[in-house]
Design a protein around this motif. Structure first.
Motif, PDB file in Angstrom:
ATOM      1  N   PRO A   1      -4.996  -8.940   1.677  1.00 25.51           N
ATOM      2  CA  PRO A   1      -4.601  -7.580   1.614  1.00 25.51           C
ATOM      3  C   PRO A   1      -5.608  -6.719   2.688  1.00 25.51           C
ATOM      4  CG  PRO A   1      -4.731  -8.147  -0.897  1.00 25.51           C
ATOM      5  CD  PRO A   1      -5.113  -9.430   0.162  1.00 25.51           C
ATOM      6  N   ALA A   2      -5.192  -5.854   3.394  1.00 24.49           N
ATOM      7  CA  ALA A   2      -5.988  -5.037   4.103  1.00 24.49           C
ATOM      8  C   ALA A   2      -6.221  -3.440   3.931  1.00 24.49           C
ATOM      9  CB  ALA A   2      -5.547  -4.988   5.702  1.00 24.49           C
ATOM     10  N   SER A   3      -4.926  -3.097   3.396  1.00 23.90           N
ATOM     11  CA  SER A   3      -4.853  -1.426   3.132  1.00 23.90           C
ATOM     12  C   SER A   3      -3.817  -1.338   2.271  1.00 23.90           C
ATOM     13  CB  SER A   3      -4.776  -0.782   4.190  1.00 23.90           C
ATOM     14  OG  SER A   3      -3.525  -0.826   4.808  1.00 23.90           O
ATOM     15  N   VAL A   4      -4.238   0.011   1.430  1.00 22.62           N
ATOM     16  CA  VAL A   4      -3.189   0.225   0.339  1.00 22.62           C
ATOM     17  C   VAL A   4      -2.896   1.817   0.786  1.00 22.62           C
ATOM     18  CG1 VAL A   4      -3.047   1.215  -2.179  1.00 22.62           C
ATOM     19  CG2 VAL A   4      -4.423  -0.899  -1.335  1.00 22.62           C
ATOM     20  N   SER A   5      -1.596   1.949   0.735  1.00 16.22           N
ATOM     21  CA  SER A   5      -0.832   3.225   0.518  1.00 16.22           C
ATOM     22  C   SER A   5      -0.070   3.928  -0.481  1.00 16.22           C
ATOM     23  CB  SER A   5       0.075   3.390   1.866  1.00 16.22           C
ATOM     24  OG  SER A   5      -0.599   3.047   3.133  1.00 16.22           O
ATOM     25  N   ILE A   6      -0.312   5.277  -0.888  1.00 13.59           N
ATOM     26  CA  ILE A   6      -0.084   5.710  -2.134  1.00 13.59           C
ATOM     27  C   ILE A   6       0.962   6.797  -1.866  1.00 13.59           C
ATOM     28  CG2 ILE A   6      -0.439   6.739  -4.359  1.00 13.59           C
ATOM     29  CD1 ILE A   6      -3.157   5.000  -4.314  1.00 13.59           C
ATOM     30  N   PHE A   7       2.471   6.707  -2.420  1.00 15.81           N
ATOM     31  CA  PHE A   7       3.351   7.985  -2.144  1.00 15.81           C
ATOM     32  C   PHE A   7       3.891   8.514  -3.245  1.00 15.81           C
ATOM     33  CE2 PHE A   7       3.435   4.452   0.899  1.00 15.81           C
ATOM     34  CZ  PHE A   7       3.288   5.045   2.208  1.00 15.81           C
ATOM     35  N   ASP A   8       4.344   9.850  -3.167  1.00 13.13           N
ATOM     36  CA  ASP A   8       4.906  10.596  -4.204  1.00 13.13           C
ATOM     37  C   ASP A   8       6.426  10.113  -4.052  1.00 13.13           C
ATOM     38  OD1 ASP A   8       6.262  11.930  -2.137  1.00 13.13           O
ATOM     39  OD2 ASP A   8       4.934  13.951  -2.607  1.00 13.13           O
ATOM     40  N   SER A   9       7.347  10.886  -4.930  1.00 18.75           N
ATOM     41  CA  SER A   9       8.724  10.625  -5.305  1.00 18.75           C
ATOM     42  C   SER A   9       9.359  11.162  -4.097  1.00 18.75           C
ATOM     43  CB  SER A   9       9.128  11.547  -6.329  1.00 18.75           C
ATOM     44  OG  SER A   9       8.880  12.779  -6.166  1.00 18.75           O
ATOM     45  N   LYS A  10       9.038  11.789  -2.938  1.00 18.80           N
ATOM     46  CA  LYS A  10       9.721  12.319  -1.955  1.00 18.80           C
ATOM     47  C   LYS A  10       9.318  11.558  -0.498  1.00 18.80           C
ATOM     48  CE  LYS A  10      10.474  16.699  -3.482  1.00 18.80           C
ATOM     49  NZ  LYS A  10      10.813  18.048  -3.143  1.00 18.80           N
ATOM     50  N   GLY A  11       8.222  10.189  -0.936  1.00 17.54           N
ATOM     51  CA  GLY A  11       7.837   9.524   0.177  1.00 17.54           C
ATOM     52  C   GLY A  11       6.931   9.983   0.765  1.00 17.54           C
ATOM     53  N   ARG A  12       6.321  10.946   0.442  1.00 14.08           N
ATOM     54  CA  ARG A  12       5.144  11.716   1.102  1.00 14.08           C
ATOM     55  C   ARG A  12       3.873  10.773   0.993  1.00 14.08           C
ATOM     56  NH1 ARG A  12       6.974  17.281  -0.380  1.00 14.08           N
ATOM     57  NH2 ARG A  12       6.254  16.310  -2.572  1.00 14.08           N
ATOM     58  N   LEU A  13       3.064  10.477   1.953  1.00 16.10           N
ATOM     59  CA  LEU A  13       1.878   9.764   1.660  1.00 16.10           C
ATOM     60  C   LEU A  13       0.652  10.681   1.143  1.00 16.10           C
ATOM     61  CD1 LEU A  13       0.229   7.126   2.539  1.00 16.10           C
ATOM     62  CD2 LEU A  13      -0.496   8.341   4.573  1.00 16.10           C
ATOM     63  N   LEU A  14       0.284  10.403  -0.235  1.00 21.29           N
ATOM     64  CA  LEU A  14      -0.822  11.076  -0.842  1.00 21.29           C
ATOM     65  C   LEU A  14      -1.869  10.469  -0.635  1.00 21.29           C
ATOM     66  CD1 LEU A  14       1.054  10.716  -4.422  1.00 21.29           C
ATOM     67  CD2 LEU A  14       0.583  12.649  -2.918  1.00 21.29           C
ATOM     68  N   ALA A  15      -2.180   9.138  -0.487  1.00 21.19           N
ATOM     69  CA  ALA A  15      -3.713   8.578   0.028  1.00 21.19           C
ATOM     70  C   ALA A  15      -3.375   7.346   0.504  1.00 21.19           C
ATOM     71  CB  ALA A  15      -4.505   8.563  -1.408  1.00 21.19           C
ATOM     72  N   THR A  16      -4.435   6.718   1.157  1.00 26.22           N
ATOM     73  CA  THR A  16      -4.560   5.396   1.687  1.00 26.22           C
ATOM     74  C   THR A  16      -5.832   4.977   1.672  1.00 26.22           C
ATOM     75  OG1 THR A  16      -3.903   3.821   3.600  1.00 26.22           O
ATOM     76  CG2 THR A  16      -4.719   6.284   4.271  1.00 26.22           C
ATOM     77  N   HIS A  17      -6.359   3.696   1.455  1.00 26.71           N
ATOM     78  CA  HIS A  17      -7.660   3.324   1.442  1.00 26.71           C
ATOM     79  C   HIS A  17      -7.694   1.560   1.561  1.00 26.71           C
ATOM     80  CE1 HIS A  17      -7.181   1.447  -2.645  1.00 26.71           C
ATOM     81  NE2 HIS A  17      -6.570   2.236  -2.938  1.00 26.71           N
ATOM     82  N   ASP A  18      -8.858   1.210   2.070  1.00 25.48           N
ATOM     83  CA  ASP A  18      -8.937  -0.222   2.348  1.00 25.48           C
ATOM     84  C   ASP A  18      -8.581  -0.991   1.230  1.00 25.48           C
ATOM     85  OD1 ASP A  18      -9.579   0.182   4.944  1.00 25.48           O
ATOM     86  OD2 ASP A  18     -11.690   0.170   4.567  1.00 25.48           O
ATOM     87  N   ALA A  19      -8.190  -2.230   1.368  1.00 23.28           N
ATOM     88  CA  ALA A  19      -7.917  -3.097   0.135  1.00 23.28           C
ATOM     89  C   ALA A  19      -9.186  -3.624  -0.510  1.00 23.28           C
ATOM     90  CB  ALA A  19      -6.817  -4.013   0.446  1.00 23.28           C
TER      91      ALA A  19
END
Length: 119
Positions: A101-119
């Motif tokens: 794994p390289a990175s993590v992206s977290i989304f809300d119910s509308k597909g908007r990016l809430l956060a990203t961080h290194d894995a």
């Protein structure tokens, strides 16, 4: 699976059930940890797992930081993107890709990016 042991410690254990070529099922331990998640100011996936030899089992508890998290994606070092829902504030990834794994992206119910961080 979340549980409390006899000493009162809180645990999270991730187990994947996978069908073998012969049709039988097998359980694969992904990760297990004790304690609570650290408080964060943005959503975060407390990622753990294992990969190699043609398989990836990874996942973890999601710290929502007050946001309505709907899904999580995991980008592997070769650019492969795996997706998981955020049901019960847990994400689980199972794949026949075996890159780290390289990175993590977290989304809300509308597909908007809430956060990203290194894995």
């Amino acid at each position: 699976m979340r549980f409390i042991d006899q000493q009162g410690h809180s645990w999270l254990s991730l187990v994947a059930a996978e069908r073998n070529v012969d049709g039988t099922w097998a359980a694969h331990g992904v990760a297990c940890g004790r304690g609570s998640l650290p408080q964060r100011s943005a959503p975060w996936l407390n990622l753990a797992g294992q990969w190699g030899q043609g398989r990836l089992y990874a996942g973890g508890a999601i710290h929502a930081a007050g946001a309505a998290v709907m899904s999580v994606s995991l980008t592997l070092e070769d650019g492969t993107i795996l997706e998981a829902d955020a049901e019960d504030d847990v994400a689980l990834f199972i794949s026949d890709h075996d890159k780290a794994p390289a990175s993590v992206s977290i989304f809300d119910s509308k597909g908007r990016l809430l956060a990203t961080h290194d894995a």
